[in-house]
Scaffold this motif. Structure first.
Motif, mmCIF file in Angstrom:
data_model
loop_
_atom_site.group_PDB
_atom_site.id
_atom_site.type_symbol
_atom_site.label_atom_id
_atom_site.label_comp_id
_atom_site.label_asym_id
_atom_site.label_seq_id
_atom_site.Cartn_x
_atom_site.Cartn_y
_atom_site.Cartn_z
ATOM 1 N N GLU A 46 0.879 -1.124 -0.351
ATOM 2 C CA GLU A 46 0.531 0.229 -0.035
ATOM 3 C C GLU A 46 0.678 1.424 0.413
ATOM 4 O O GLU A 46 0.438 2.245 -0.863
ATOM 5 N N HIS A 47 1.749 1.201 0.478
ATOM 6 C CA HIS A 47 2.672 2.493 1.164
ATOM 7 C C HIS A 47 3.655 2.448 -0.305
ATOM 8 O O HIS A 47 3.542 3.383 -0.894
ATOM 9 N N GLN A 50 1.551 4.342 -2.648
ATOM 10 C CA GLN A 50 1.095 5.285 -2.360
ATOM 11 C C GLN A 50 2.599 6.696 -3.415
ATOM 12 O O GLN A 50 2.473 7.853 -3.338
ATOM 13 N N GLN A 51 3.397 5.726 -3.595
ATOM 14 C CA GLN A 51 4.420 6.224 -3.820
ATOM 15 C C GLN A 51 4.467 6.333 -5.739
ATOM 16 O O GLN A 51 5.885 6.649 -5.901
#
Length: 314
Positions: A46-47, A50-51
């Motif tokens: 998920e991180h 987001q990036q």
């Protein structure tokens, strides 16, 4: 992969599913361990999303390092503890190593990332006298439950078993003729341990006078330890039982692992070789077991400082 949002690229989700299947099937890790890896990797991908990173080929060492740093940052809504960060990093490193081995990517950007240093915490062990008080306190309950609790406590202290190993036992895992018990540890690794007289007597009493009563309330299960409804005793119920009994005798901070710590510490204090203790605890490395030798050394130093006339400092 359970729990991933629809926005996450399949180039991230599919390799994660393959890795988790590898852990579950080929490495035969427990369901609890695989669930922990799943949770960590959900958070990680998920991180990445987001990036705006949609492919593991685009992940760099800097990407992972910044993610690990962010987990501990005060800017994080709920900063992770060092132990949680270490577990997260272990999940990420395992994933990237798997991706290289499978030929999905060519480089492992997580290989050189160092985990945050953990403060050394010595395992909490209680004295032999305190352990005896704790075990004796189990008999304050009604007989059926008292006998079960006594058998559980004697087993935990007499073998150093993890609570997950204890509640996962079946009746057939106990060999009264050989006075041994078969435990299945992490990675489903099997080990055979001796049973002392106190554990044998407690298990015998439980199996003859208590377990049949509990079993009639359920649908029949080979599990050794049963709850009041005749079902397999859960880890949470075992933990709560230990907490309740400990409170009755005024012992604070007692957990299932206290029995394991005390088992190892008392063996070493009694002169047992550290490698024998390693085998009995089911540790893959003697380094893990050696933390208990520090406990016994500190005890010896304290006794020496208080008792020897030439040891006292001015």
């Amino acid at each position: 992969m359970r729990g991933l949002s629809e926005e996450i690229s399949d180039m991230l989700a599919k390799p994660c599913r393959q890795y988790l299947a590898h852990l579950r099937v080929e490495r035969a890790l427990s369901r609890h361990t695989v669930d922990a890896y799943t949770s960590d990797l959900n958070y990680y991908v998920e991180h990445l999303t987001q990036q705006d990173i949609g492919n593991f080929c685009d992940v760099s060492e800097t990407t992972i390092q910044e993610f690990i740093d962010d987990l501990q940052s005060s800017q994080c809504k709920k900063p992770f503890s060092r132990s949680s960060v270490n577990r997260m990093l272990a999940s990420i490193r395992g994933l990237h190593k798997f991706l290289v081995l499978e030929g999905i990517v060519h480089n492992n950007p997580a290989a050189d990332i160092k985990p945050p240093k953990m403060p050394q915490r010595l395992p909490k062990a209680i004295s032999i006298a305190q352990m005896q008080r704790l075990i004796e306190a189990t008999m304050a309950e009604e007989e059926v439950i008292a006998l079960r609790n006594r058998a559980l406590f004697e087993l935990l202290y007499g073998t150093g078993a993890r609570v997950s190993e204890a509640v996962g036992l079946s009746i057939d895992d106990v060999d009264f003729n050989q006075a041994t018990i078969r435990l299945f540890g992490k990675g489903n690794k099997e080990r055979i341990l001796p049973l002392g007289r106190f554990a044998i007597d407690a298990l015998n009493a439980y199996l003859v006078r208590s377990r049949p009563v509990l079993s009639r309330k359920g649908r029949g299960t080979p599990a050794l330890f049963l709850n009041k409804r005749g079902q397999t005793l859960s880890r949470q119920s075992a933990w709560e039982t230990i907490q309740n009994v400990a409170q009755k005798v005024g012992l604070e901070g007692i957990s299932p692992h206290t029995f394991r710590h005390s088992f190892a510490t008392h063996l070493l204090q009694g002169g047992a070789d550290v490698r024998i203790v390693q085998e009995m605890l089911g540790h893959s490395s003697v380094t893990t077991t050696q933390i208990y030798t520090k406990v016994t050394r500190e005890t010896l130093q304290e006794v020496y400082a208080n008792a020897h006339p030439r040891a006292r400092r001015k």
